[in-house]
Design a protein around this motif. Structure first.
Motif, short mmCIF file in Angstrom:
data_model
loop_
_atom_site.label_atom_id
_atom_site.label_comp_id
_atom_site.label_asym_id
_atom_site.label_seq_id
_atom_site.Cartn_x
_atom_site.Cartn_y
_atom_site.Cartn_z
N TYR A 9 -2.49 8.08 -3.64
CA TYR A 9 -2.07 9.10 -4.61
C TYR A 9 -0.92 8.60 -5.49
CZ TYR A 9 -5.10 11.45 -1.45
OH TYR A 9 -6.20 11.75 -0.69
N LEU A 10 -0.25 7.55 -5.04
CA LEU A 10 0.84 6.97 -5.85
C LEU A 10 0.32 6.36 -7.15
CD1 LEU A 10 3.45 4.84 -3.86
CD2 LEU A 10 3.86 6.47 -5.70
N ILE A 11 -0.92 5.86 -7.10
CA ILE A 11 -1.37 5.14 -8.31
C ILE A 11 -1.84 6.12 -9.39
CG2 ILE A 11 -2.00 3.09 -6.96
CD1 ILE A 11 -4.87 3.68 -7.51
N ARG A 12 -1.80 7.41 -9.08
CA ARG A 12 -2.13 8.40 -10.12
C ARG A 12 -0.95 8.62 -11.06
NH1 ARG A 12 -5.75 12.52 -6.49
NH2 ARG A 12 -7.47 11.04 -6.26
N THR B 135 7.45 7.64 -0.37
CA THR B 135 7.37 8.89 -1.10
C THR B 135 8.53 9.03 -2.09
OG1 THR B 135 8.41 9.85 0.85
CG2 THR B 135 6.08 10.23 0.60
N ASP B 136 9.64 8.42 -1.76
CA ASP B 136 10.84 8.66 -2.56
C ASP B 136 11.59 7.35 -2.79
OD1 ASP B 136 13.27 9.62 -3.56
OD2 ASP B 136 12.97 11.51 -2.48
N THR B 137 12.02 7.09 -3.99
CA THR B 137 12.77 5.86 -4.27
C THR B 137 14.03 5.76 -3.41
OG1 THR B 137 13.59 7.07 -6.17
CG2 THR B 137 12.15 5.23 -6.64
N LEU C 184 12.06 -1.59 -4.93
CA LEU C 184 11.62 -2.37 -3.77
C LEU C 184 11.85 -3.87 -4.03
CD1 LEU C 184 10.22 -2.14 -1.04
CD2 LEU C 184 8.01 -2.08 -2.20
N ARG C 185 11.47 -4.31 -5.21
CA ARG C 185 11.62 -5.74 -5.53
C ARG C 185 13.09 -6.14 -5.54
NH1 ARG C 185 8.67 -9.93 -4.45
NH2 ARG C 185 10.47 -9.76 -3.09
N LEU D 262 5.18 4.90 -9.75
CA LEU D 262 4.92 3.68 -8.98
C LEU D 262 5.82 2.54 -9.47
CD1 LEU D 262 3.37 1.95 -6.96
CD2 LEU D 262 1.53 1.71 -8.65
N ARG D 263 5.96 2.45 -10.80
CA ARG D 263 6.81 1.38 -11.34
C ARG D 263 8.24 1.52 -10.84
NH1 ARG D 263 6.09 -1.92 -15.64
NH2 ARG D 263 4.45 -0.63 -16.54
#
Ligand SMILES: Cc1cc2nc3c(=O)[nH]c(=O)nc-3n(C[C@H](O)[C@H](O)[C@H](O)COP(=O)(O)O)c2cc1C
Length: 325
Positions: free
Chosen positions: A118-121, A79-81, A133-134, A126-127
């Motif tokens: 819902y993240l892909i909205r 949900t959160d970075t 994450l990467r 998302l990026r």
């Protein structure tokens, strides 16, 4: 048909994965399908990145794991970075072989959090999550998606390019739209369209309950492998059957009857979980497993209405005594 895929630096052989499923893809289930053979990749159920760092690895039923359960990808919903680095640190401590990002779950509680599908909205959000994450891990990174809100090749291409551009190594596509129920046949042909958009391995998911389904799904989607969810609880030996018949793997299944497989599952539940956690998991598994018996609803009801593990086991044994093996 290639019998392996490479995910970053990890060989997955055969390319058959147990799906992440809340209440089902736990340590006992993962070991059961592994013992029966030919599952190449395991997933945990979805775990909240926010609360994961506080989970006790020894006692949390979400994190219980035996040494043999590998390769194991832990699925996160984000949900959160700001949650990312500590969640990833925890997964490194847990000796994860990979991290999967849940981008497909349409559950209402994830809507409120803006997670799962819902993240892909919001591709910009998302990026930024993916970049963090990467950067936080060199482990294989995978993502699991559905087909979107509607069948839209452009929107899927944008999503796929974002995922591969930001370092995702494996993509699982559940061939349904966000609002589509399980009773609807999955759009395996659309998984094929996604496959053509990316150069990373793609696992096709949805509606695989038999070797024939597996063959048909692979033919239509030309995916690199399969992920199986409910079919694995219905027939835990399904990976072994597909492994042998489609991928030419040597027979591994140790010739157990269905009753013996159910008993082994109970044994694993008792071995891995505290007493108060066992019955709920048995109740979750049984309606699927009972589906291969002509009168399986009797087994499902008998277990469902049990109040103790001992009672459920006794009732299951009574059912098996009166049924075909
Ligand atoms: C009980 C249950 C729990 C699930 N939990 C998750 C989950 O935690 N994460 C996820 O990405 N998908 C979850 N799913 C979806 C499955 O991973 C899979 O995509 C879906 O069941 C379709 O595959 P199948 O037809 O092989 O079951 C769940 C499905 C079921 C039935």
């Amino acid at each position: 048909m290639k019998n392996r895929i490479i995910v970053r630096n990890l060989e997955v052989l055969p390319p058959l994965a147990l799906a992440p499923m809340v209440g089902l893809s736990h340590s006992a289930m993962r070991s059961l399908v592994q013992e029966l053979g030919c599952v190449g990749l395991l997933f945990t159920e979805m775990l909240a990145a926010r609360t994961l760092p506080d989970e006790n690895a020894q006692h949390s039923p979400l994190l219980v794991r035996s040494a043999g359960e590998r390769p194991l990808f832990y699925q996160l919903f984000l949900t959160d970075t700001d949650d990312i680095e500590s969640a990833v640190r925890k997964l490194h401590q847990l000796n994860a072989q990979g991290i999967d990002l849940n981008l497909g779950c349409p559950a209402p509680n994830l809507r409120r959090l803006g997670a799962g599908c819902y993240l892909i909205r919001d591709l910009a959000r998302l990026r930024s999550l993916l970049v963090r994450l990467r950067r936080a891990t060199s482990l294989p990174l995978s993502a699991k998606i559905r087909l979107g809100d509607k069948l839209d090749q452009g929107a899927l291409a944008d999503l796929c390019h974002l995922l591969t551009g930001e370092g995702v190594d494996l993509l699982t596509v559940h061939g349904r739209l966000h609002g589509e129920k399980f009773c609807r046949k999955p759009h395996w042909e659309w998984i094929g369209k996604v496959k053509d958009m990316v150069s990373i391995p793609v696992l096709a998911n949805g509606g695989i309950f038999s070797v024939n389904d597996a063959r048909e799904c692979l033919r239509i989607s030309h995916a690199d492998g399969l992920m199986i969810g409910r079919g694995a609880a219905w027939r835990p030996w399904l990976f072994a059957d597909i492994g042998q018949e489609i991928y030419g793997m040597p027979p591994e299944r140790p010739g157990l009857s269905r009753k013996e497989i159910y008993s082994r599952f109970i044994e694993l539940l008792m071995e891995r979980f505290a007493k108060e956690r066992q019955l709920g998991r048995l109740k979750q598994f049984t309606p699927y497993f009972a589906g291969t018996y002509a009168f399986g609803h009797h087994l499902a009801t008998a277990v469902q209405t049990s109040t103790t593990m001992e009672q459920a086991v006794q009732r299951a044994n009574d059912f098996f005594a009166g049924s075909e093996a």
